[in-house]
Design an enzyme around this catalytic site. Structure first.
Site, PDB file in Angstrom:
ATOM      1  CB  SER A 168      -0.874  -0.019   1.257  1.00  0.00           C
ATOM      2  OG  SER A 168      -1.455   1.243   1.473  1.00  0.00           O
ATOM      3  CE1 TYR A 181      -4.361  -2.291   4.824  1.00  0.00           C
ATOM      4  CE2 TYR A 181      -3.354  -0.156   4.378  1.00  0.00           C
ATOM      5  CZ  TYR A 181      -3.942  -1.325   3.924  1.00  0.00           C
ATOM      6  OH  TYR A 181      -4.097  -1.534   2.569  1.00  0.00           O
TER       7      TYR A 181
HETATM    8  P1  NDP Z   1     -11.350  -6.239   0.741  1.00  0.00           P
HETATM    9  O1  NDP Z   1     -11.577  -5.902   2.168  1.00  0.00           O
HETATM   10  O2  NDP Z   1     -12.339  -5.855  -0.268  1.00  0.00           O
HETATM   11  O3  NDP Z   1     -11.063  -7.790   0.612  1.00  0.00           O
HETATM   12  C1  NDP Z   1     -10.159  -8.394   1.504  1.00  0.00           C
HETATM   13  C2  NDP Z   1     -10.289  -9.877   1.414  1.00  0.00           C
HETATM   14  O4  NDP Z   1      -9.446 -10.436   2.439  1.00  0.00           O
HETATM   15  C3  NDP Z   1     -11.709 -10.368   1.680  1.00  0.00           C
HETATM   16  O5  NDP Z   1     -12.023 -11.415   0.803  1.00  0.00           O
HETATM   17  C4  NDP Z   1     -11.635 -10.860   3.120  1.00  0.00           C
HETATM   18  O6  NDP Z   1     -12.512 -11.913   3.409  1.00  0.00           O
HETATM   19  C5  NDP Z   1     -10.207 -11.364   3.181  1.00  0.00           C
HETATM   20  N1  NDP Z   1      -9.771 -11.446   4.572  1.00  0.00           N
HETATM   21  C6  NDP Z   1      -9.747 -10.457   5.487  1.00  0.00           C
HETATM   22  N2  NDP Z   1      -9.379 -10.937   6.675  1.00  0.00           N
HETATM   23  C7  NDP Z   1      -9.164 -12.267   6.498  1.00  0.00           C
HETATM   24  C8  NDP Z   1      -8.802 -13.325   7.372  1.00  0.00           C
HETATM   25  N3  NDP Z   1      -8.610 -13.129   8.676  1.00  0.00           N
HETATM   26  N4  NDP Z   1      -8.672 -14.557   6.871  1.00  0.00           N
HETATM   27  C9  NDP Z   1      -8.900 -14.809   5.565  1.00  0.00           C
HETATM   28  N5  NDP Z   1      -9.268 -13.841   4.689  1.00  0.00           N
HETATM   29  C10 NDP Z   1      -9.414 -12.586   5.173  1.00  0.00           C
HETATM   30  O7  NDP Z   1      -9.925  -5.607   0.405  1.00  0.00           O
HETATM   31  P2  NDP Z   1      -9.281  -5.145  -0.982  1.00  0.00           P
HETATM   32  O8  NDP Z   1      -9.673  -6.068  -2.049  1.00  0.00           O
HETATM   33  O9  NDP Z   1      -9.494  -3.694  -1.126  1.00  0.00           O
HETATM   34  O10 NDP Z   1      -7.731  -5.316  -0.631  1.00  0.00           O
HETATM   35  C11 NDP Z   1      -6.936  -6.356  -1.128  1.00  0.00           C
HETATM   36  C12 NDP Z   1      -5.495  -6.025  -0.818  1.00  0.00           C
HETATM   37  O11 NDP Z   1      -5.122  -4.807  -1.469  1.00  0.00           O
HETATM   38  C13 NDP Z   1      -5.224  -5.804   0.656  1.00  0.00           C
HETATM   39  O12 NDP Z   1      -3.967  -6.354   0.980  1.00  0.00           O
HETATM   40  C14 NDP Z   1      -5.186  -4.292   0.791  1.00  0.00           C
HETATM   41  O13 NDP Z   1      -4.395  -3.887   1.881  1.00  0.00           O
HETATM   42  C15 NDP Z   1      -4.563  -3.909  -0.534  1.00  0.00           C
HETATM   43  N6  NDP Z   1      -4.831  -2.539  -0.958  1.00  0.00           N
HETATM   44  C16 NDP Z   1      -6.098  -2.171  -1.333  1.00  0.00           C
HETATM   45  C17 NDP Z   1      -6.330  -0.883  -1.772  1.00  0.00           C
HETATM   46  C18 NDP Z   1      -7.686  -0.427  -2.203  1.00  0.00           C
HETATM   47  O14 NDP Z   1      -7.856   0.760  -2.538  1.00  0.00           O
HETATM   48  N7  NDP Z   1      -8.681  -1.283  -2.243  1.00  0.00           N
HETATM   49  C19 NDP Z   1      -5.248   0.114  -1.846  1.00  0.00           C
HETATM   50  C20 NDP Z   1      -3.962  -0.381  -1.413  1.00  0.00           C
HETATM   51  C21 NDP Z   1      -3.783  -1.664  -1.002  1.00  0.00           C
HETATM   52  P3  NDP Z   1     -14.078 -11.639   3.677  1.00  0.00           P
HETATM   53  O15 NDP Z   1     -14.641 -11.260   2.358  1.00  0.00           O
HETATM   54  O16 NDP Z   1     -14.579 -12.948   4.143  1.00  0.00           O
HETATM   55  O17 NDP Z   1     -14.149 -10.539   4.674  1.00  0.00           O
END
Ligand code: NDP
Length: 269
Positions: A168, A181
């Site tokens: 990020s 985070y």
């Molecule tokens: P979302 O919150 O939309 O999706 C995250 C996913 O991770 C979900 O499927 C969630 O599961 C899963 N997850 C969370 N906690 C756990 C856990 N304890 N065990 C297993 N699975 C888990 O996030 P994004 O798609 O936005 O983010 C994806 C990546 O990109 C992350 O690493 C984020 O930090 C990074 N990122 C995102 C940005 C953005 O603008 N979106 C910008 C910069 C970085 P569930 O659906 O069941 O909750």
């Protein structure tokens, strides 16, 4: 040219791509995607399957994983696998059991997309709760360490593997109120660099970090509730660099900290 006519979001997203990969660029590659049930992970899992990969769908909500599984099996000839797993509870035993299951099913692994993350609290460090801090570190750092360590053998067995850690912008430059985070993403960058250096000479596994940039997902909406989601890029429009990092064209890229927003792509560089 659509990667899959049944995936209109991907077709629309490709208008923003700067690199157009071969439709079969991931044929028969086995790739683990964490957080595959939603957001960027869901788009990546679908995109990888559309390009021929057998995707291991890891996430904590079974229903979301099943929806992705059903989507993939209805539209591709690949063999996805569901792994319901709460990374908050991942320990040595659970990690090793997961690796044994992947070994039994596929015998090798060509890629890991460490994508699942927790956003955690958006408060000053002075007010950060200890338990919430530990939860974020467990999911965003400790789980990635455990899985990567235990999967190294299967990754090496493929002879050409790619591990991508999701970073990020706050993991490259600290920012107020991003707390655990931001710190976890700095740790992710560190883990990636150490692994990349350790495996540089063997050349069997490459390790890179990728900042997807602002992307229209649940996490983005939680972090920026006042933002108009329609003005944020879709996950599908980010998928060119994700594909690139898992296919043969990126074989020489190791230890890089990349940004999906300014990635020039191999044809532009
Ligand atoms: P979302 O919150 O939309 O999706 C995250 C996913 O991770 C979900 O499927 C969630 O599961 C899963 N997850 C969370 N906690 C756990 C856990 N304890 N065990 C297993 N699975 C888990 O996030 P994004 O798609 O936005 O983010 C994806 C990546 O990109 C992350 O690493 C984020 O930090 C990074 N990122 C995102 C940005 C953005 O603008 N979106 C910008 C910069 C970085 P569930 O659906 O069941 O909750």
């Amino acid at each position: 040219m659509p990667a899959n006519p049944d995936y209109p979001e991907l077709t629309a997203g490709r208008e923003h791509w700067r690199y157009l990969p071969d439709p079969d660029c991931l044929k028969d590659r086995v790739i683990l995607v964490t957080g595959a049930g939603d957001g960027i992970g869901r788009a990546a899992a679908k995109t990888f399957a559309c390009h021929g990969a057998h995707v291991i769908l890891l996430g904590r909500t079974r229903e979301k994983l099943e929806a992705v599984f059903d989507w993939i099996t209805a539209r591709t000839d690949t063999r996805p696998v569901i792994v319901p797993c709460d990374l908050e509870a991942l320990n040595d035993e659970a990690s090793q059991a997961l690796v044994a299951a992947i070994d039994g099913e596929f015998g090798q692994l060509h890629g890991v997309l460490h994508n699942a993350s927790l956003l955690g609290l958006r408060v000053p460090i002075a007010h950060y709760d200890t338990h919430q801090w530990a939860r974020v570190m467990q999911v965003n750092v400790n789980a990635q360490f455990l899985l990567t360590r235990d999967l190294l053998g299967l990754l090496e067995a493929s002879g050409d593997a790619s591990v991508v850690f999701t970073s990020s912008s706050v993991g490259r430059q600290g920012r107020a109120y991003w707390g655990a985070y931001a710190v976890s993403k700095f740790a992710t960058e560190g883990l990636c660099q150490v692994l990349a250096d350790e495996h540089e000479h063997a050349g069997m596994i490459r390790f890179n970090s990728l900042n997807p940039g602002a992307t229209r997902t649940g996490m983005r909406a939680a972090a920026y509730p006042a933002e108009n989601p329609a003005q944020v890029a879709t996950a599908e429009s980010r998928m060119d660099i994700y594909l690139y990092l898992f296919e043969a064209a990126s074989r020489h890229v190791n230890g890089a900290a990349l940004d999906a927003r300014d990635w020039p792509g191999p044809t532009d560089s």
